[in-house]
Design an enzyme around this catalytic site. Structure first.
Site, PDB file in Angstrom:
ATOM      1  N   GLN A  13       0.827  -1.221   0.000  1.00 39.14           N
ATOM      2  CA  GLN A  13       0.000   0.000   0.000  1.00 39.14           C
ATOM      3  C   GLN A  13       0.856   1.264   0.000  1.00 39.14           C
ATOM      4  OE1 GLN A  13      -3.562   1.357   2.788  1.00 39.14           O
ATOM      5  NE2 GLN A  13      -1.633   1.733   3.860  1.00 39.14           N
ATOM      6  N   ALA A  84       9.450  -2.478   3.431  1.00 42.15           N
ATOM      7  CA  ALA A  84       9.208  -3.925   3.369  1.00 42.15           C
ATOM      8  C   ALA A  84       9.054  -4.494   4.771  1.00 42.15           C
ATOM      9  CB  ALA A  84      10.365  -4.618   2.652  1.00 42.15           C
ATOM     10  N   SER A 128       6.332   1.697  13.785  1.00 43.12           N
ATOM     11  CA  SER A 128       4.890   1.546  13.942  1.00 43.12           C
ATOM     12  C   SER A 128       4.401   1.889  15.342  1.00 43.12           C
ATOM     13  CB  SER A 128       4.521   0.090  13.630  1.00 43.12           C
ATOM     14  OG  SER A 128       3.221  -0.196  14.078  1.00 43.12           O
ATOM     15  N   GLU A 130       2.307   0.220  16.767  1.00 44.79           N
ATOM     16  CA  GLU A 130       2.171  -1.061  17.481  1.00 44.79           C
ATOM     17  C   GLU A 130       3.245  -1.204  18.554  1.00 44.79           C
ATOM     18  OE1 GLU A 130       0.024  -4.104  17.196  1.00 44.79           O
ATOM     19  OE2 GLU A 130      -1.135  -2.327  16.716  1.00 44.79           O
ATOM     20  N   TYR A 152       5.201  -9.141  15.773  1.00 42.99           N
ATOM     21  CA  TYR A 152       5.384  -8.044  14.810  1.00 42.99           C
ATOM     22  C   TYR A 152       5.921  -6.800  15.506  1.00 42.99           C
ATOM     23  CZ  TYR A 152       4.061  -4.000  11.937  1.00 42.99           C
ATOM     24  OH  TYR A 152       4.076  -2.808  11.246  1.00 42.99           O
TER      25      TYR A 152
HETATM   26  P1  NDP Z   1       2.015  -3.953   3.053  1.00 44.60           P
HETATM   27  O1  NDP Z   1       1.798  -5.223   3.790  1.00 44.60           O
HETATM   28  O2  NDP Z   1       0.933  -3.446   2.134  1.00 44.60           O
HETATM   29  O3  NDP Z   1       3.355  -4.061   2.175  1.00 44.60           O
HETATM   30  C1  NDP Z   1       4.474  -4.750   2.642  1.00 44.60           C
HETATM   31  C2  NDP Z   1       5.507  -4.802   1.540  1.00 44.60           C
HETATM   32  O4  NDP Z   1       6.668  -5.502   2.007  1.00 44.60           O
HETATM   33  C3  NDP Z   1       5.048  -5.542   0.276  1.00 44.60           C
HETATM   34  O5  NDP Z   1       5.535  -4.856  -0.856  1.00 44.60           O
HETATM   35  C4  NDP Z   1       5.744  -6.887   0.405  1.00 44.60           C
HETATM   36  O6  NDP Z   1       5.986  -7.531  -0.819  1.00 44.60           O
HETATM   37  C5  NDP Z   1       7.067  -6.432   1.007  1.00 44.60           C
HETATM   38  N1  NDP Z   1       7.848  -7.510   1.599  1.00 44.60           N
HETATM   39  C6  NDP Z   1       7.461  -8.423   2.527  1.00 44.60           C
HETATM   40  N2  NDP Z   1       8.473  -9.240   2.841  1.00 44.60           N
HETATM   41  C7  NDP Z   1       9.547  -8.840   2.096  1.00 44.60           C
HETATM   42  C8  NDP Z   1      10.888  -9.303   1.961  1.00 44.60           C
HETATM   43  N3  NDP Z   1      11.336 -10.341   2.669  1.00 44.60           N
HETATM   44  N4  NDP Z   1      11.711  -8.642   1.105  1.00 44.60           N
HETATM   45  C9  NDP Z   1      11.255  -7.610   0.368  1.00 44.60           C
HETATM   46  N5  NDP Z   1       9.992  -7.141   0.436  1.00 44.60           N
HETATM   47  C10 NDP Z   1       9.151  -7.747   1.296  1.00 44.60           C
HETATM   48  O7  NDP Z   1       2.367  -2.822   4.143  1.00 44.60           O
HETATM   49  P2  NDP Z   1       2.028  -1.249   4.157  1.00 44.60           P
HETATM   50  O8  NDP Z   1       2.292  -0.681   2.825  1.00 44.60           O
HETATM   51  O9  NDP Z   1       0.728  -1.047   4.828  1.00 44.60           O
HETATM   52  O10 NDP Z   1       3.123  -0.730   5.211  1.00 44.60           O
HETATM   53  C11 NDP Z   1       4.430  -0.345   4.790  1.00 44.60           C
HETATM   54  C12 NDP Z   1       5.385  -0.445   5.967  1.00 44.60           C
HETATM   55  O11 NDP Z   1       4.955   0.402   7.010  1.00 44.60           O
HETATM   56  C13 NDP Z   1       5.498  -1.827   6.597  1.00 44.60           C
HETATM   57  O12 NDP Z   1       6.830  -1.976   7.052  1.00 44.60           O
HETATM   58  C14 NDP Z   1       4.541  -1.772   7.769  1.00 44.60           C
HETATM   59  O13 NDP Z   1       4.916  -2.707   8.758  1.00 44.60           O
HETATM   60  C15 NDP Z   1       4.745  -0.343   8.211  1.00 44.60           C
HETATM   61  N6  NDP Z   1       3.631   0.288   8.870  1.00 44.60           N
HETATM   62  C16 NDP Z   1       2.397   0.300   8.284  1.00 44.60           C
HETATM   63  C17 NDP Z   1       1.360   0.959   8.867  1.00 44.60           C
HETATM   64  C18 NDP Z   1      -0.002   0.975   8.259  1.00 44.60           C
HETATM   65  O14 NDP Z   1      -0.953   1.322   8.979  1.00 44.60           O
HETATM   66  N7  NDP Z   1      -0.162   0.663   6.975  1.00 44.60           N
HETATM   67  C19 NDP Z   1       1.555   1.702  10.143  1.00 44.60           C
HETATM   68  C20 NDP Z   1       2.909   1.641  10.649  1.00 44.60           C
HETATM   69  C21 NDP Z   1       3.896   0.975  10.023  1.00 44.60           C
HETATM   70  P3  NDP Z   1       4.924  -8.589  -1.482  1.00 44.60           P
HETATM   71  O15 NDP Z   1       3.984  -7.731  -2.282  1.00 44.60           O
HETATM   72  O16 NDP Z   1       5.804  -9.459  -2.289  1.00 44.60           O
HETATM   73  O17 NDP Z   1       4.236  -9.296  -0.348  1.00 44.60           O
HETATM   74  P1  GDR Z   2      -3.253  -3.469  13.200  1.00 44.60           P
HETATM   75  O1  GDR Z   2      -4.322  -3.469  12.018  1.00 44.60           O
HETATM   76  O2  GDR Z   2      -3.158  -4.767  13.876  1.00 44.60           O
HETATM   77  O3  GDR Z   2      -3.552  -2.259  14.033  1.00 44.60           O
HETATM   78  O4  GDR Z   2      -1.889  -3.263  12.394  1.00 44.60           O
HETATM   79  P2  GDR Z   2      -5.579  -4.407  11.727  1.00 44.60           P
HETATM   80  O5  GDR Z   2      -6.399  -3.664  10.741  1.00 44.60           O
HETATM   81  O6  GDR Z   2      -5.172  -5.801  11.378  1.00 44.60           O
HETATM   82  O7  GDR Z   2      -6.318  -4.470  13.160  1.00 44.60           O
HETATM   83  C1  GDR Z   2      -6.793  -3.295  13.799  1.00 44.60           C
HETATM   84  C2  GDR Z   2      -7.651  -3.692  14.993  1.00 44.60           C
HETATM   85  O8  GDR Z   2      -8.873  -4.267  14.523  1.00 44.60           O
HETATM   86  C3  GDR Z   2      -9.149  -5.429  15.291  1.00 44.60           C
HETATM   87  N1  GDR Z   2     -10.007  -6.348  14.518  1.00 44.60           N
HETATM   88  C4  GDR Z   2      -9.646  -6.990  13.394  1.00 44.60           C
HETATM   89  N2  GDR Z   2      -8.509  -6.961  12.675  1.00 44.60           N
HETATM   90  C5  GDR Z   2      -8.456  -7.706  11.542  1.00 44.60           C
HETATM   91  N3  GDR Z   2      -7.364  -7.670  10.792  1.00 44.60           N
HETATM   92  N4  GDR Z   2      -9.491  -8.507  11.147  1.00 44.60           N
HETATM   93  C6  GDR Z   2     -10.655  -8.571  11.853  1.00 44.60           C
HETATM   94  O9  GDR Z   2     -11.583  -9.293  11.484  1.00 44.60           O
HETATM   95  C7  GDR Z   2     -10.747  -7.773  13.029  1.00 44.60           C
HETATM   96  N5  GDR Z   2     -11.722  -7.570  13.935  1.00 44.60           N
HETATM   97  C8  GDR Z   2     -11.259  -6.692  14.833  1.00 44.60           C
HETATM   98  C9  GDR Z   2      -7.769  -6.000  15.610  1.00 44.60           C
HETATM   99  O10 GDR Z   2      -7.859  -6.932  16.689  1.00 44.60           O
HETATM  100  C10 GDR Z   2      -7.009  -4.734  15.931  1.00 44.60           C
HETATM  101  O11 GDR Z   2      -7.209  -4.362  17.249  1.00 44.60           O
HETATM  102  C11 GDR Z   2      -1.799  -2.361  11.291  1.00 44.60           C
HETATM  103  C12 GDR Z   2      -0.745  -2.916  10.317  1.00 44.60           C
HETATM  104  O12 GDR Z   2      -0.765  -2.139   9.152  1.00 44.60           O
HETATM  105  C13 GDR Z   2       0.640  -2.863  10.950  1.00 44.60           C
HETATM  106  O13 GDR Z   2       1.605  -3.225   9.963  1.00 44.60           O
HETATM  107  C14 GDR Z   2       0.907  -1.431  11.433  1.00 44.60           C
HETATM  108  O14 GDR Z   2       2.163  -1.365  12.040  1.00 44.60           O
HETATM  109  C15 GDR Z   2      -0.185  -0.998  12.413  1.00 44.60           C
HETATM  110  O15 GDR Z   2      -1.434  -1.072  11.752  1.00 44.60           O
HETATM  111  C16 GDR Z   2       0.018   0.420  12.904  1.00 44.60           C
END
Ligand code: NDP
Ligand code: GDR
Length: 325
Positions: A13, A84, A128, A130, A152
């Site tokens: 994303q 990643a 994060s 988290e 995580y």
């Molecule tokens: P996504 O899960 O959408 O994307 C993760 C990316 O990491 C994908 O492109 C995936 O590739 C790649 N990836 C996974 N494993 C590897 C590896 N071993 N080597 C290279 N690439 C790899 O995450 P988001 O875009 O939502 O988040 C981006 C980053 O920000 C992540 O590090 C996430 O933990 C962190 N983050 C996200 C938040 C959120 O709310 N979205 C909040 C805080 C932090 P592939 O497509 O092949 O699976």
């Molecule tokens: P989070 O996101 O764990 O905060 O991590 P997620 O959307 O998975 O969960 C948020 C909250 O919703 C509750 N929940 C559920 N979650 C999922 N996935 N599915 C369900 O059916 C459901 N029902 C309730 C969860 O228990 C949780 O409390 C995301 C990721 O993007 C991380 O990589 C990033 O670091 C953090 O946000 C900030």
């Protein structure tokens, strides 16, 4: 001379939104992507933003130090964004070692590559909220102590501190963005907001009847990914690297998100939501709420998109997808 950025996690994303932002600023964008037997699907997010043909994708894996060293050496990026990760908290309880290797040690691989072959590159680490886990203060800022609650979050905490350590030990321009949850129509389907908006769209179109969820009481500080990638970029434009919380300052529950999404299409959530224990976590993060004062004061960053606007945008996008099924 144009600037060059390397993005790991470009197929995710944030990778897609950040690539679009940087291309718009005139950057050359190189994206590290894992080899896949289904490569034709790997770029779907970049395609949805209309930038797939503008980025240069290179094969690699952040767990593989040699591929990371080679890429940083060959492409000589000015800026490196490490997005990643194995990013799904729930999956980290069943794949804790893989999560540690990718989400934790992977960061050190990149930092080593920067230190050894390109120490002038500016480095962004995707940390994060988290990491705050069982929160030690009602509103979390850069000075709030961490208390991770999942494999995580433990891995991310390692990634955060190794970034701080390389900055302090080797003088790298390395910043850690402590981003709170951010979402968009490009969010993976397993994350709760997208699961809800996709479910609502499919229910509205008669493709399913119920939506099975876990903890409806969980509260998060939810923003839009388009706003949050701008904060990442701003961090690397500063003379001095640092750690920055990025958040909206407003928390809402999973039930609140359901109310907005179902309400937008004129449905009553109570007619469709079923709670299901399989979506509960061994240790839950009950509530998160961020204080982004430093990002506002130092970076000049403020979020532009409200929770309601974002959820409506996501439902509308999912209605289009559901209509094409
Ligand atoms: P996504 O899960 O959408 O994307 C993760 C990316 O990491 C994908 O492109 C995936 O590739 C790649 N990836 C996974 N494993 C590897 C590896 N071993 N080597 C290279 N690439 C790899 O995450 P988001 O875009 O939502 O988040 C981006 C980053 O920000 C992540 O590090 C996430 O933990 C962190 N983050 C996200 C938040 C959120 O709310 N979205 C909040 C805080 C932090 P592939 O497509 O092949 O699976
Ligand atoms: P989070 O996101 O764990 O905060 O991590 P997620 O959307 O998975 O969960 C948020 C909250 O919703 C509750 N929940 C559920 N979650 C999922 N996935 N599915 C369900 O059916 C459901 N029902 C309730 C969860 O228990 C949780 O409390 C995301 C990721 O993007 C991380 O990589 C990033 O670091 C953090 O946000 C900030």
């Amino acid at each position: 001379m144009g600037r060059r950025a390397l993005i790991t996690g470009i197929t995710g994303q944030d990778g897609a939104y950040l690539a679009a932002l940087l291309l718009g600023q005139g950057y050359e964008v190189v994206g590290l992507a894992r080899r896949s037997s289904s490569a034709e699907f790997a770029c779907h997010r970049l395609e949805r933003l209309g930038v797939a043909s503008d980025v240069k994708l290179v094969d690699g894996d952040i767990v593989d130090l040699s591929s990371v060293v080679r890429l940083v050496g060959e492409h000589g990026p000015d800026e490196i964004y490490n997005l990643a990760a194995q990013s799904f908290v729930h999956a980290s309880f069943t794949q804790p070692i893989l999560t540690g290797q990718v989400t934790g040690i992977g960061v050190t691989n990149l930092l080593e590559a920067v230190r050894i072959v390109n120490p002038k590159a500016r480095f962004y680490q995707a940390s994060s909220s988290e990491m705050y886990g069982r929160v030690q203060a009602p509103i979390q800022s850069e000075t709030t102590p961490f208390y991770p609650r999942s494999p995580y979050a433990v891995a991310k905490l390692y990634g955060h501190w190794i970034t701080v350590n390389y900055r302090e030990s080797f003088g790298l321009h390395a910043s850690s963005g402590i981003l709170f949850n951010h979402e968009s129509p490009l969010r993976g389907l397993e994350f709760v907001t997208r699961k809800i908006t996709n479910g609502v769209a499919r229910i509205k179109k008669g493709l399913q009847r119920e939506l099975r969820l876990g903890n409806l009481a969980a509260r998060r500080d939810w923003g839009h990914a388009r706003d949050y990638v701008r904060a990442m970029w701003l961090m690397l434009q500063q003379d001095v690297p640092g750690d920055f919380v990025v958040a909206t300052g407003r928390a809402a529950s999973v039930a609140d998100v359901c109310r907005i999404a179902f309400g937008h299409v004129g449905l009553d959530m109570n007619d469709h939501i079923v709670t299901d224990a399989q979506y509960l976590r061994p240790a839950e993060v009950d509530t998160l709420l961020g204080d982004a004062t430093k990002a506002r004061d130092v970076l000049g960053w403020t979020p532009q998109i409200t929770l309601e606007e974002m959820i409506v945008e996501m439902v509308e996008a999912d209605l289009k997808i559901a209509a094409s099924v």
